[in-house]
Write an enzyme that holds these catalytic residues in place. Structure first.
Site, PDB file in Angstrom:
ATOM      1  N   HIS A 224       0.636  -1.482  -0.318  1.00  0.00           N
ATOM      2  CA  HIS A 224      -0.459   0.022  -0.188  1.00  0.00           C
ATOM      3  C   HIS A 224       0.886   1.238   0.139  1.00  0.00           C
ATOM      4  O   HIS A 224       1.880   1.152  -0.385  1.00  0.00           O
ATOM      5  CB  HIS A 224      -0.641  -0.052   1.172  1.00  0.00           C
TER       6      HIS A 224
ATOM      7  N   CYS B  77       2.957  -4.961   6.548  1.00  0.00           N
ATOM      8  CA  CYS B  77       2.821  -4.612   5.236  1.00  0.00           C
ATOM      9  C   CYS B  77       3.553  -4.072   4.545  1.00  0.00           C
ATOM     10  O   CYS B  77       4.971  -3.908   5.361  1.00  0.00           O
ATOM     11  CB  CYS B  77       1.079  -3.770   4.881  1.00  0.00           C
TER      12      CYS B  77
END
Length: 247
Positions: free
Chosen positions: A152, A160
């Site tokens: 992201h 992440c």
């Protein structure tokens, strides 16, 4: 009367088909995606054209130690992939080794696919991966494995891979274009580091790095070597013990 009903039904079916949106058109209804295309579509087109690709399929692989994402692509009708670009991690959490439970801050390691596109992410735009996969579920001893792992935007995350808003726009567009062109599965392979022979031997001997991950990394190395040799993505299965099998 029956004729009138038949005509109305036929018109409704035709109207329904005519209003169906392509995946790309549906994504473009979101302001961030629309703006990303406005800002980045020309450079993406130029990038693909420079590699003689017009109808792309893509393959993504990430390396945790080097903090890098590579994007490989090929013409839909071709067999082998070419490296077209790479993006640095903006932030990294956890250490080397797989993710085995919720809250361990680990970025997963293994063989995944993109399973979600989030055009309204809290981190600008995001591409979800299917962690935990079949191997993760078998190999973990914990009941709560966690989830919601994404590549992201932004520059902070726990588990992440953030690559900044700027770079995620490019990767998001490449992924949308590939899916819109018919790629049903976009692979994302995450490795602890480049698993070439020299690098592997160096790190596997350093127990402060390898810990108890050596067997797992040896298994990952098979998948890494398959792509390095063939420049194609292997078909991957998972054994009853959770080991990856490459075909």
């Amino acid at each position: 009367m029956k004729k009138t009903i038949t005509v109305l039904i036929t018109c409704f079916i035709i109207s329904s088909f005519s209003t169906q949106l392509s995946f790309k058109d549906a994504q473009l209804k979101y302001p961030r995606v629309k703006q990303a295309y406005k800002d980045k579509s020309k450079c993406i087109s130029k990038l693909l054209k420079s590699h003689n690709i017009s109808n792309a399929e893509i393959y993504i692989r990430a390396f945790k130690l080097e903090e890098k994402i590579e994007v490989w692509a090929k013409e839909k009708t071709d067999v082998t992939y070419k490296l077209i670009t790479s993006y640095p991690f903006c932030f990294s959490s956890g250490g080397l080794g797989p993710k085995r439970q919720q809250g361990d801050y680990q970025i997963p390691e293994g063989f995944y696919v993109i399973d979600r596109f989030n055009p309204e992410s809290n981190f600008h735009l995001s591409l979800g991966i299917n962690y935990p996969n079949a191997s993760d579920k078998i190999k973990s001893n914990h009941h709560r494995l966690g989830g919601d792992i994404f590549i992201h935007g932004s520059c902070f995350s726990v588990g992440c891979i953030p690559i900044t808003d700027d770079w995620i726009e490019e990767l998001y567009i490449l992924s949308v274009e590939a899916k819109n062109a018919g790629q049903t599965s976009i692979p994302v392979h995450i490795f602890p580091f480049y698993l070439n022979e020299d690098n592997y031997e160096k790190h596997i001997k350093d127990t402060s790095i390898s810990g108890n991950h050596s067997k797992f990394w040896t298994n990952l190395k098979e998948g890494y070597a398959y792509f390095e040799t063939n420049r194609t993505v292997p078909t991957i299965e998972v054994s009853e013990e959770g080991h990856y099998i490459f075909k």
